[in-house]
Design an enzyme around this catalytic site. Sequence first.
Site, mmCIF file in Angstrom:
data_model
loop_
_atom_site.group_PDB
_atom_site.id
_atom_site.type_symbol
_atom_site.label_atom_id
_atom_site.label_comp_id
_atom_site.label_asym_id
_atom_site.label_seq_id
_atom_site.Cartn_x
_atom_site.Cartn_y
_atom_site.Cartn_z
ATOM 1 N N HIS A 59 -5.380 -2.827 -4.512
ATOM 2 C CA HIS A 59 -4.971 -2.464 -3.027
ATOM 3 C C HIS A 59 -6.039 -2.113 -2.297
ATOM 4 O O HIS A 59 -6.725 -1.342 -2.580
ATOM 5 C CB HIS A 59 -3.860 -1.420 -3.254
ATOM 6 C CG HIS A 59 -3.388 -1.227 -1.793
ATOM 7 N ND1 HIS A 59 -2.431 -2.221 -1.183
ATOM 8 C CD2 HIS A 59 -3.280 -0.260 -0.929
ATOM 9 C CE1 HIS A 59 -1.937 -1.864 -0.206
ATOM 10 N NE2 HIS A 59 -2.377 -0.727 0.116
ATOM 11 N N HIS A 61 -7.342 -2.813 2.108
ATOM 12 C CA HIS A 61 -7.243 -2.964 3.527
ATOM 13 C C HIS A 61 -9.007 -3.073 3.814
ATOM 14 O O HIS A 61 -9.606 -1.888 4.286
ATOM 15 C CB HIS A 61 -6.690 -1.925 4.299
ATOM 16 C CG HIS A 61 -5.248 -1.801 3.764
ATOM 17 N ND1 HIS A 61 -4.432 -2.734 3.713
ATOM 18 C CD2 HIS A 61 -4.868 -0.568 3.535
ATOM 19 C CE1 HIS A 61 -3.230 -2.241 3.294
ATOM 20 N NE2 HIS A 61 -3.346 -0.960 3.167
ATOM 21 N N GLN A 64 -10.972 -1.305 6.973
ATOM 22 C CA GLN A 64 -10.660 0.228 7.220
ATOM 23 C C GLN A 64 -12.020 0.695 6.380
ATOM 24 O O GLN A 64 -12.283 2.012 6.601
ATOM 25 C CB GLN A 64 -9.636 0.704 6.352
ATOM 26 C CG GLN A 64 -8.349 0.247 6.961
ATOM 27 C CD GLN A 64 -7.033 0.958 6.319
ATOM 28 O OE1 GLN A 64 -7.055 1.919 5.745
ATOM 29 N NE2 GLN A 64 -6.019 0.413 6.895
ATOM 30 N N TYR A 127 -3.342 -7.381 6.805
ATOM 31 C CA TYR A 127 -2.199 -7.449 7.949
ATOM 32 C C TYR A 127 -2.915 -7.773 9.174
ATOM 33 O O TYR A 127 -2.001 -7.555 10.287
ATOM 34 C CB TYR A 127 -1.508 -6.133 7.775
ATOM 35 C CG TYR A 127 -2.092 -4.682 7.950
ATOM 36 C CD1 TYR A 127 -2.625 -4.301 9.090
ATOM 37 C CD2 TYR A 127 -2.408 -3.794 6.605
ATOM 38 C CE1 TYR A 127 -2.972 -2.918 9.153
ATOM 39 C CE2 TYR A 127 -2.991 -2.757 6.723
ATOM 40 C CZ TYR A 127 -3.336 -2.197 8.161
ATOM 41 O OH TYR A 127 -3.617 -0.987 8.193
ATOM 42 N N HIS A 212 4.937 -5.663 4.400
ATOM 43 C CA HIS A 212 4.265 -4.414 4.661
ATOM 44 C C HIS A 212 5.065 -3.072 4.094
ATOM 45 O O HIS A 212 4.304 -2.383 3.341
ATOM 46 C CB HIS A 212 4.022 -4.295 6.270
ATOM 47 C CG HIS A 212 3.325 -2.966 6.333
ATOM 48 N ND1 HIS A 212 3.675 -1.484 6.490
ATOM 49 C CD2 HIS A 212 1.733 -2.418 6.273
ATOM 50 C CE1 HIS A 212 2.962 -0.845 6.822
ATOM 51 N NE2 HIS A 212 1.491 -1.246 6.747
ATOM 52 N N GLU A 244 5.458 6.227 0.482
ATOM 53 C CA GLU A 244 3.983 6.882 0.506
ATOM 54 C C GLU A 244 4.305 8.339 1.104
ATOM 55 O O GLU A 244 3.615 9.078 0.412
ATOM 56 C CB GLU A 244 3.127 5.922 1.270
ATOM 57 C CG GLU A 244 1.822 6.669 1.349
ATOM 58 C CD GLU A 244 0.758 5.768 1.984
ATOM 59 O OE1 GLU A 244 -0.427 6.217 2.183
ATOM 60 O OE2 GLU A 244 1.139 4.579 2.589
ATOM 61 N N HIS A 278 1.542 2.821 -3.913
ATOM 62 C CA HIS A 278 2.000 4.269 -3.806
ATOM 63 C C HIS A 278 2.989 4.676 -4.759
ATOM 64 O O HIS A 278 2.955 5.565 -5.640
ATOM 65 C CB HIS A 278 1.995 4.814 -2.202
ATOM 66 C CG HIS A 278 0.696 4.207 -1.468
ATOM 67 N ND1 HIS A 278 -0.456 4.514 -1.845
ATOM 68 C CD2 HIS A 278 0.545 3.860 -0.476
ATOM 69 C CE1 HIS A 278 -1.400 3.957 -1.127
ATOM 70 N NE2 HIS A 278 -0.681 3.314 -0.199
ATOM 71 N N ASP A 329 -7.661 1.001 -1.641
ATOM 72 C CA ASP A 329 -6.791 1.285 -0.016
ATOM 73 C C ASP A 329 -7.647 1.353 0.759
ATOM 74 O O ASP A 329 -8.188 0.196 1.566
ATOM 75 C CB ASP A 329 -5.856 2.634 -0.428
ATOM 76 C CG ASP A 329 -4.811 2.411 0.726
ATOM 77 O OD1 ASP A 329 -4.940 1.610 1.519
ATOM 78 O OD2 ASP A 329 -3.848 3.290 0.545
#
Length: 465
Positions: A59, A61, A64, A127, A212, A244, A278, A329
């Site tokens: 996982h 992103h 970030q 995303y 999502h 989550e 999660h 993440d």
Amino acid sequence: MSPGLLFAEHALLPSGWAQDVLLAWDAQGQLTQVQTGAAPPAGVARAGGPVLPGLPNLHSHAFQRAFAGLTEYRSVQGGQNDSFWSWRTLMYRFAGCLTPEQLEAIATWLYLEMLEAGYTSVCEFHYVHHQSDGQPYADAATLSRCLLRAAQRVGLGLTLLPVLYQTGGFGGQAPHAGQRRFLNPTEALLRLLQDLGPEAAVQGARLGLAPHSLRAVPPDSLREAVAGLTALDPLSPIHIHIAEQTQEVDDCLLWTGQRPVQWLLDHAPVDRRWCLVHATHMNEDEYRRAAACGAVAGLCPSTEANLGDGLFDLPLWAQAGGAWGLGSDSHTCVNAAEELMLLEYGQRLQRRQRNVLAQADQPHVATAMTLQAVAGGAQASARPVAGLAAGQRADWVVLDPQHLALAGLSPQDMLSAHVFGSHRSSAVREVVSGGVTRVQQGRHALHESAAQAFVQARSALLAAV
């Protein structure tokens, strides 16, 4: 790539530690032979230390990573608590300013970091699709292709999961301005997957779909997306954020009368293709039912701690036969061994016990966790990355037996010291992905140039926020 051979005195196979292991792989980077008890052939390279399977990161992103550490201040007033939801508001500001060039530079550095820290593949939960005003790029796959190029450049295996995002909350609430770059009709996302197929296949990347969350994807869209994906590829992976935060559970109960995981299991064909990211807040029945359907729990200990999400009940999940894997993440931490440590420590703090995740057949907790995380991560990746076995990718990590924390120890104790007694990445000597050495003496060949590009991208992004 070219075929190769490697002799390891000690290697961690799916069945446990083995001695005198000969690894053979082909020109496609796939293991063709894993022979134990072998005599070292003349002229064959020897591993410089114990060989571990590369860990899949299930996982991510990527963008970030650019603001990791920059949200560690109280952003709410009037006595309200800082939470995931206040953090999300700050995250949207960064997402709104991101350019394709910045995303590629950030992802290139992040993926290089992952390799240096013992990950050999990643599931990218992607995303941010559109321009900053929410309008699609002329090429709708612009940002997806940035991620494909970044992974290919540094040599990290990739499962790319374009995200379906349509609403701002349960019950079809309208999305707000901070979400405009994420939004796609279902048919547009399925078309994106079709367009990306040839390019992904060339570099050995896998494509899947990420609804999502239940708050961002209405029931009809979820059903249509899963059916459309299955028509394209019945084995492709499906990842979803679920349960989550407690507010998400409360909002789902208000909307449907059911908890999120309960609703999903009752309304979607959840099976081994699914990764429940999660899944922190489940009741005992949800743990039992979700594990029974074969889904993987996607656990992200450093991010879940950073956001104050809560603790997953991993022993209960294990009792129900559930598979699990690890992700980084939001990338406040990019370190495979540290995620393992944090996962075990969270369970210790919750139960006031030690070595919670050890098993009867694997009493060394670091060994037990590594094997489980590799197996679950491979299932969630839908790529052949399930460890050191014929038919799997030639992905592995070599530990440094001369590292102060590891010197003089047995292989299983070296792994334990790597996870619990070192700086977590300092004992990584070499990393191989797809049969190609990507990291030597702890460094990737592109380390300096990628780091410089990352800093430039982050500085430009911060100036625009």
